[in-house]
Design an enzyme around this catalytic site. Sequence first.
Site, PDB file in Angstrom:
ATOM      1  N   ASP A 243      15.442  26.522 -15.438  1.00  0.00           N
ATOM      2  CA  ASP A 243      15.159  27.245 -16.677  1.00  0.00           C
ATOM      3  C   ASP A 243      15.017  28.725 -16.297  1.00  0.00           C
ATOM      4  OD1 ASP A 243      14.224  28.157 -19.106  1.00  0.00           O
ATOM      5  OD2 ASP A 243      12.554  26.773 -19.269  1.00  0.00           O
TER       6      ASP A 243
ATOM      7  N   GLU B 187      17.144  19.403  -7.860  1.00  0.00           N
ATOM      8  CA  GLU B 187      16.302  19.754  -9.013  1.00  0.00           C
ATOM      9  C   GLU B 187      16.837  19.085 -10.280  1.00  0.00           C
ATOM     10  OE1 GLU B 187      13.750  20.612 -10.359  1.00  0.00           O
ATOM     11  OE2 GLU B 187      12.929  22.559  -9.764  1.00  0.00           O
TER      12      GLU B 187
HETATM   13  P1  IMP Z   1      11.711  27.110 -14.173  1.00  0.00           P
HETATM   14  O1  IMP Z   1      10.798  27.544 -13.066  1.00  0.00           O
HETATM   15  O2  IMP Z   1      11.454  27.852 -15.441  1.00  0.00           O
HETATM   16  O3  IMP Z   1      13.169  27.136 -13.776  1.00  0.00           O
HETATM   17  O4  IMP Z   1      11.316  25.614 -14.548  1.00  0.00           O
HETATM   18  C1  IMP Z   1      11.447  24.615 -13.642  1.00  0.00           C
HETATM   19  C2  IMP Z   1      10.739  23.341 -14.041  1.00  0.00           C
HETATM   20  O5  IMP Z   1      10.237  23.383 -15.382  1.00  0.00           O
HETATM   21  C3  IMP Z   1      11.702  22.178 -14.014  1.00  0.00           C
HETATM   22  O6  IMP Z   1      11.807  21.631 -12.736  1.00  0.00           O
HETATM   23  C4  IMP Z   1      11.084  21.246 -15.037  1.00  0.00           C
HETATM   24  O7  IMP Z   1      10.105  20.442 -14.416  1.00  0.00           O
HETATM   25  C5  IMP Z   1      10.432  22.152 -16.034  1.00  0.00           C
HETATM   26  N1  IMP Z   1      11.287  22.362 -17.226  1.00  0.00           N
HETATM   27  C6  IMP Z   1      12.067  23.425 -17.518  1.00  0.00           C
HETATM   28  N2  IMP Z   1      12.722  23.266 -18.677  1.00  0.00           N
HETATM   29  C7  IMP Z   1      12.333  22.057 -19.154  1.00  0.00           C
HETATM   30  C8  IMP Z   1      12.690  21.300 -20.341  1.00  0.00           C
HETATM   31  O8  IMP Z   1      13.497  21.702 -21.198  1.00  0.00           O
HETATM   32  N3  IMP Z   1      12.091  20.077 -20.462  1.00  0.00           N
HETATM   33  C9  IMP Z   1      11.214  19.582 -19.547  1.00  0.00           C
HETATM   34  N4  IMP Z   1      10.875  20.251 -18.432  1.00  0.00           N
HETATM   35  C10 IMP Z   1      11.423  21.474 -18.232  1.00  0.00           C
END
Ligand code: IMP
Length: 179
Positions: free
Chosen positions: A101, A97
């Site tokens: 986030d 990955e």
């Molecule tokens: P999560 O499900 O919130 O952990 O987000 C996962 C996905 O969101 C990552 O694989 C990224 O594609 C996108 N993402 C999360 N944070 C960022 C950021 O700061 N910039 C760009 N894409 C992000």
Amino acid sequence: MLKIAKVLVSAEDIESKLAEMGAAITEDYRGKDLLMIGVLKGAFMVMADLARHVRLPIEFDFMAVSSYGAATKTSGVVRILKDLDRQIEGRHVLIIEDIIDSGLTLDYLIRNLGARNPASLKLAALLIKDGMQQVPIDVTYTGFTIPNEFVVGYGLDNVERLRNLPYVAVLEEHLGAEM
Ligand code: IMP
Ligand code: MG
């Protein structure tokens, strides 16, 4: 617009961290049949550069999932846009990955892939946002822990742009509807 405010992780620091992670993966998977699964699109760059530091005959596959749409905050809703080409039953799987986030995307993926009975299932991520996980995520190979800022570059986009920056940066302002 899309002006870089600061570089958070330099290209040099990414490269040396990936070398370390690759060496650890090489040790851990020696004698095992390693399958790396990249989560598109963001992981394409880390997958390519990390794999070059792994001295094993790796097999690759990709999944594409969407949790964001065009917005920059996670929705918790994960859609599979592209599934794996092949079955993973009995395989040693390492998910790659770009960033963790909320962790909701990976939580979904780990449960989805875990249900397909791999021999092992681990996770490597270049970036983790400090304290932002809404679910506990067990990351075996971690690059950098970063503060809760929206970052771009090295695979990460702002509305599909800036993925090709060789470093990870914070923008002055980012585009996209907040949810
Ligand atoms: P999560 O499900 O919130 O952990 O987000 C996962 C996905 O969101 C990552 O694989 C990224 O594609 C996108 N993402 C999360 N944070 C960022 C950021 O700061 N910039 C760009 N894409 C992000
Ligand atoms: Mg994205």
